[in-house]
Motif scaffolding. Structure first.
Motif, PDB file in Angstrom:
ATOM      1  N   GLU A  36       0.825  -1.213   0.000  1.00 37.43           N
ATOM      2  CA  GLU A  36       0.000   0.000   0.000  1.00 37.43           C
ATOM      3  C   GLU A  36       0.856   1.259   0.000  1.00 37.43           C
ATOM      4  O   GLU A  36       0.352   2.365   0.133  1.00 37.43           O
ATOM      5  CB  GLU A  36      -0.923   0.002   1.227  1.00 37.43           C
ATOM      6  N   GLU A  37       2.144   1.084  -0.177  1.00 35.54           N
ATOM      7  CA  GLU A  37       3.055   2.201   0.016  1.00 35.54           C
ATOM      8  C   GLU A  37       3.544   2.757  -1.338  1.00 35.54           C
ATOM      9  O   GLU A  37       3.836   1.996  -2.266  1.00 35.54           O
ATOM     10  CB  GLU A  37       4.251   1.664   0.812  1.00 35.54           C
ATOM     11  N   LEU A  38       3.635   4.079  -1.423  1.00 37.07           N
ATOM     12  CA  LEU A  38       4.179   4.716  -2.627  1.00 37.07           C
ATOM     13  C   LEU A  38       5.700   4.551  -2.634  1.00 37.07           C
ATOM     14  O   LEU A  38       6.369   4.941  -1.682  1.00 37.07           O
ATOM     15  CB  LEU A  38       3.821   6.210  -2.612  1.00 37.07           C
ATOM     16  N   VAL A  39       6.255   3.948  -3.692  1.00 41.01           N
ATOM     17  CA  VAL A  39       7.711   3.765  -3.715  1.00 41.01           C
ATOM     18  C   VAL A  39       8.418   4.640  -4.746  1.00 41.01           C
ATOM     19  O   VAL A  39       9.619   4.864  -4.659  1.00 41.01           O
ATOM     20  CB  VAL A  39       8.131   2.290  -3.945  1.00 41.01           C
ATOM     21  N   TYR A  40       7.681   5.097  -5.746  1.00 37.27           N
ATOM     22  CA  TYR A  40       8.363   5.852  -6.796  1.00 37.27           C
ATOM     23  C   TYR A  40       7.330   6.699  -7.521  1.00 37.27           C
ATOM     24  O   TYR A  40       6.188   6.291  -7.697  1.00 37.27           O
ATOM     25  CB  TYR A  40       9.032   4.876  -7.767  1.00 37.27           C
ATOM     26  N   GLN A  41       7.764   7.884  -7.951  1.00 33.73           N
ATOM     27  CA  GLN A  41       6.861   8.788  -8.655  1.00 33.73           C
ATOM     28  C   GLN A  41       7.634   9.467  -9.770  1.00 33.73           C
ATOM     29  O   GLN A  41       8.796   9.800  -9.596  1.00 33.73           O
ATOM     30  CB  GLN A  41       6.350   9.829  -7.653  1.00 33.73           C
ATOM     31  N   PHE A  42       7.003   9.636 -10.929  1.00 35.45           N
ATOM     32  CA  PHE A  42       7.714  10.350 -12.009  1.00 35.45           C
ATOM     33  C   PHE A  42       6.801  11.374 -12.668  1.00 35.45           C
ATOM     34  O   PHE A  42       5.587  11.253 -12.643  1.00 35.45           O
ATOM     35  CB  PHE A  42       8.274   9.372 -13.049  1.00 35.45           C
ATOM     36  N   ASP A  43       7.430  12.416 -13.227  1.00 36.14           N
ATOM     37  CA  ASP A  43       6.719  13.476 -13.940  1.00 36.14           C
ATOM     38  C   ASP A  43       7.252  13.472 -15.362  1.00 36.14           C
ATOM     39  O   ASP A  43       8.442  13.668 -15.597  1.00 36.14           O
ATOM     40  CB  ASP A  43       6.998  14.823 -13.259  1.00 36.14           C
TER      41      ASP A  43
ATOM     42  N   ARG B 265      -1.120   7.920 -13.604  1.00 33.68           N
ATOM     43  CA  ARG B 265      -0.957   6.490 -13.878  1.00 33.68           C
ATOM     44  C   ARG B 265      -0.543   5.823 -12.573  1.00 33.68           C
ATOM     45  O   ARG B 265       0.494   6.173 -12.003  1.00 33.68           O
ATOM     46  CB  ARG B 265       0.134   6.302 -14.937  1.00 33.68           C
ATOM     47  N   TRP B 266      -1.356   4.904 -12.077  1.00 33.74           N
ATOM     48  CA  TRP B 266      -1.031   4.210 -10.825  1.00 33.74           C
ATOM     49  C   TRP B 266      -0.717   2.760 -11.123  1.00 33.74           C
ATOM     50  O   TRP B 266      -1.507   2.054 -11.753  1.00 33.74           O
ATOM     51  CB  TRP B 266      -2.202   4.298  -9.837  1.00 33.74           C
ATOM     52  N   PHE B 267       0.411   2.340 -10.610  1.00 36.54           N
ATOM     53  CA  PHE B 267       0.864   0.960 -10.841  1.00 36.54           C
ATOM     54  C   PHE B 267       1.180   0.338  -9.480  1.00 36.54           C
ATOM     55  O   PHE B 267       1.896   0.927  -8.683  1.00 36.54           O
ATOM     56  CB  PHE B 267       2.121   0.969 -11.717  1.00 36.54           C
ATOM     57  N   TRP B 268       0.629  -0.851  -9.222  1.00 39.11           N
ATOM     58  CA  TRP B 268       0.893  -1.530  -7.956  1.00 39.11           C
ATOM     59  C   TRP B 268       1.685  -2.815  -8.182  1.00 39.11           C
ATOM     60  O   TRP B 268       1.320  -3.612  -9.069  1.00 39.11           O
ATOM     61  CB  TRP B 268      -0.393  -1.971  -7.283  1.00 39.11           C
TER      62      TRP B 268
END
Lengths: 66, 540
Positions: B102-109, B223-226
Motif C-alpha cells: 500500500e506504500e508509494l515507492v516511486y513517482q515520475f513526472d 498512472r497508478w501501478f501496484w
C-alpha cells in the motif's frame, strides 16, 4: 582496468567473517534476497558503470572457466 | 455490459472498379483502418495524394485498447489537424505513481518543463481517436480518401513497378494495383504473412486481464501501478483514467490461467470489488485478456510495400509504445514517399524509412523488454533482484529509479541516420541532428502560437536566428525550402527557442518535413544548407 583487483580490504578476515555470519541461519531464499540487496547497495555506492561491468564480467568469467 | 459509446457503422459501398471489372492502378493503398492506417490516410491526403484505405471491418476499435497517447504522436496528429479534438476529449496527465503493497515507492513526472503546446500524455479510448480521424478524413478530404469497408486483402504481390492485390468484399473478389502499399493491419497482419516476413524477438509467458470500468471515482488523473497490492497478491495492477468516467484497469494474471474463464464477468467482478471496495458502484464496459510479445521485423520495407505499426513491431503495453510508435512510423514515411512520387528524390530515400524506424523500434523493444523483465521476472534470481529493488526503494532514494513499471514512450532520435549532416560546430542541448524538434511559444505576424504549428506544412524549413539572408525561399533541385528568421519573421517570446536550440546570432537549423533536425551550424551558409538538404533526401 578500472576495477581494483589488488587487496584493498584492511582486515580481510574480519570482513569475511562478517559476510558469512550475515547469512547464518538464513534459508537459501533469504540468502538470495540478502545477496541481491547487498549487490544493489554496493553497486550504487560504486556508481561507475565501467567498474560495475568489469566486476560483473570478472565474476562470470570465473564461473564459465569452471 | 454497459455502453458509454455508440459504435458507428460505416456503409459498405461496392467500388466502381469492382462493379465494372476494370483493374485500376492507385497511387497508394493502405491496408487497415486502425489508428496507424487512418494517420497514413490523413498524411497522404494532406500532401494531396489520393489514397484507397481498406479494412475488413466497418466500425472503429472495439474496447478502449491503446488508451495512452504520448506527446510526439499528438504533435503529429496536431500537424494533421486532429490533435486538439483528441486532447479536448481526453484526460491529460503527466504524473505516474508506483506502489508496493500500500506504500508509494516511486513517482515520475513526464513533462517537468513548461511552454509546450502538447501535454506529456493523454488517455483516450481508441474508438474516439479513430472516429475523429475518420470525421476529419470525410470532412477535409472526401475526394482524396477512398474508404473501402468490409474489404479484406486476400493476396498481395510485388510486381516490379507496382503491387498487385486481390480484395474480397460482400460482392466477391476483385483485383487492384498500387504504386505503393502501406500495411497497417496490426499484430496479426495478413500482409506480413503474405510477404513471408518473420518476426525476431520473444513472447512472454504472462497474461493480463484488461477491464474498462464505468464508475464515479476520485482517483486523480495519474498512472497508478501496484506491485503486490493487498487486493491482488503476488501480481501487479495498473489503473488509468479515461474520458466519460471510464477507467482502465489491468490485472496481471500469470501464465497458469484460463483466459476464457478470466474474461467472464462473474470472475472479473470479484477482482474489481476486491480493489475498489464493496461500496463503489461500477459497471463493466469491456473485458479482454492479452499475452504480450516483444518482437520486430528486421526490414520495414519489402519492395513497394511498407510495413508500419504493430504489423512491423510489437512491444509489451507497459510504456504505451505500440500505437505511439506506429504513428511516428507514418510521420517518417509519407514525406519521403511524396518526394519520390514527385520525382524529386531517388527511390533510395525510401530505404531510410526502414533504417530510421527499425532503429526506433529496436530502442522501443529494448525499453519494453526491460520493463517486462521487471514486472514479470523470468527466473528466481531475477525475481529476487526485483523484490530487493522494491524493498530498498522504500528506505533508500537510490533504488527508486531502478523501479521499472514501464518507461513511457518518448521519441527515439535518429542519431545515426544516413540523412543527418554531422555537426561541425559545437552545440549544447538535445537538438542533435536526427532529433524531433522541441516546441516553443512564438509570435508570428502579431499572433501568438506555437513553433511546431509553423513548421507543419510538410516542407523543409531553414530556421535562422537574428540573421536575415535576404530571401524567404530556397529551391534545391525542385525541393522548396522556406527560410524563417527568428527575431524577424518569428518572435521567440519566451526565449525558449533560443534555449532549446542552443541558439546564438547566426545559428541556422535545417528542419525536415517531419519536424526533425537534419543539420545545424553556427552561421548561415547557403551552400552547406543545399548540401545538407540533398543528403536529407538521399541525393548524395
Amino acid at each position: 582496468m578500472s576495477l581494483k583487483t589488488q587487496a584493498n580490504i584492511e582486515r580481510p578476515d574480519d570482513f569475511y567473517q562478517e559476510l558469512i555470519d550475515l547469512h547464518r541461519d538464513l534459508s537459501e531464499e533469504q540468502s538470495r534476497e540478502l545477496n541481491a540487496k547487498l549487490i544493489l547497495l554496493l553497486a550504487n555506492h560504486i556508481g561507475d558503470m565501467t567498474v560495475l561491468s568489469e566486476a560483473m564480467n570478472a565474476a562470470k568469467k570465473d564461473i564459465e572457466a569452471k | 455490459m454497459l455502453n458509454t459509446y455508440q459504435y458507428p457503422e460505416f456503409d459498405y459501398v461496392q467500388s466502381e472498379e469492382q462493379k465494372s471489372g476494370t483493374v485500376k492502378r492507385h497511387k497508394a493503398v493502405i491496408i487497415g483502418a486502425g489508428p496507424i492506417g487512418l494517420t497514413t490516410a490523413l498524411d497522404f491526403a494532406k500532401q494531396g495524394i489520393p489514397v484507397v484505405i481498406l479494412d475488413d471491418n466497418n466500425t472503429v476499435s472495439i474496447g478502449s485498447r491503446a488508451v495512452c497517447y504520448a506527446k510526439r504522436p499528438l504533435e503529429i496528429w496536431d500537424r494533421l489537424g486532429v490533435g486538439e479534438r483528441m486532447i479536448d476529449k481526453s484526460v491529460v496527465w503527466k504524473v505516474g505513481k508506483v506502489f508496493r503493497d500500500e506504500e508509494l515507492v516511486y513517482q515520475f513526472d513526464l513533462l517537468p518543463e513548461d511552454d509546450h503546446k502538447i501535454p506529456a500524455f493523454i488517455n483516450l479510448q481508441q474508438y474516439y481517436l479513430e472516429e475523429y480521424m475518420i470525421d476529419e478524413a470525410k470532412k477535409q478530404y472526401g475526394d482524396l480518401i477512398d474508404f473501402r469497408w468490409k474489404s479484406k486483402t486476400i493476396s498481395l504481390k510485388n510486381q516490379g513497378d507496382h503491387v498487385a492485390l486481390q480484395i474480397e468484399t460482400p460482392d466477391g473478389v476483385y483485383k487492384m494495383e498500387a504504386d505503393y502499399v502501406v500495411a497497417c493491419d496490426g499484430a496479426n497482419s495478413d500482409t506480413r504473412k503474405m510477404l513471408g516476413l518473420d518476426f525476431e524477438g520473444q513472447f512472454f509467458q504472462d497474461r493480463f486481464l484488461i477491464a474498462d470500468v464505468v464508475m464515479k471515482a476520485d482517483f486523480p488523473a495519474e498512472r497508478w501501478f501496484w506491485f503486490n497490492p493487498p487486493f491482488h497478491r503476488n501480481q501487479s495492477v495498473l489503473l488509468h483514467m479515461q474520458s466519460d468516467d471510464v477507467w482502465r484497469i489491468d490485472f496481471q494474471l500469470g501464465w497458469d490461467c484460463d483466459p476464457e474463464e478470466e474474461k467472464k464477468p462473474e470472475n472479473v467482478i470479484p477482482r474489481l470489488k476486491a480493489m475498489l471496495g464493496d461500496d463503489v458502484e461500477f459497471e463493466l464496459e469491456w473485458v479482454s485478456v492479452y499475452q504480450f510479445a516483444c518482437r520486430q521485423l528486421q526490414d520495414f520495407k519489402c519492395g513497394r510495400v511498407f510495413i508500419a505499426g504493430d504489423a512491423a513491431h510489437q512491444v509489451s503495453p507497459f510504456g504505451a509504445r505500440g500505437a505511439n510508435t506506429g504513428v511516428q512510423d507514418i510521420d517518417n514515411l509519407i514525406w519521403k514517399l511524396k518526394l519520390v512520387m514527385d520525382g524529386k528524390a531517388p527511390e533510395k530515400l525510401l530505404e531510410s524509412y526502414s533504417e530510421e524506424r527499425v532503429f526506433a523500434a529496436a530502442d522501443n523493444l529494448l525499453n519494453s523488454t526491460r520493463s517486462t523483465d521487471f514486472i514479470t521476472p523470468k527466473s528466481a534470481v531475477s525475481k529476487a533482484f526485483r523484490d530487493a529493488v522494491l524493498d530498498l526503494a522504500s528506505d533508500y532514494e537510490f533504488a527508486r529509479p531502478l523501479v521499472n513499471s514501464g518507461r513511457l514512450s518518448m521519441p527515439t532520435p535518429y542519431i545515426h541516420s544516413s540523412l543527418n549532416t554531422p555537426d561541425e560546430d559545437t552545440f549544447d542541448g538535445k537538438m542533435v541532428p536526427g532529433t524531433n524538434c522541441a516546441d516553443a511559444p512564438v509570435n508570428v505576424e502579431g499572433t501568438e502560437g506555437w513553433f511546431l504549428n509553423h513548421i507543419a506544412d510538410s516542407r523543409f524549413k531553414v530556421l535562422t536566428f537574428n540573421t536575415d539572408p535576404g530571401f524567404k525561399k530556397l529551391d534545391i533541385n525542385g525541393i522548396p525550402c522556406d527560410v524563417i528568421v527568428v527575431g524577424k519573421d518569428m518572435l521567440d517570446i519566451k526565449n525558449r527557442l533560443k534555449e532549446r536550440y542552443d541558439a546564438k546570432d547566426g545559428t541556422t537549423y535545417l528542419l525536415r518535413p517531419d519536424q526533425h533536425v537534419a543539420a545545424r551550424w553556427r552561421t548561415f551558409d547557403q551552400h552547406k544548407i543545399e548540401t545538407a538538404l540533398k543528403r536529407a533526401t538521399a541525393q548524395l
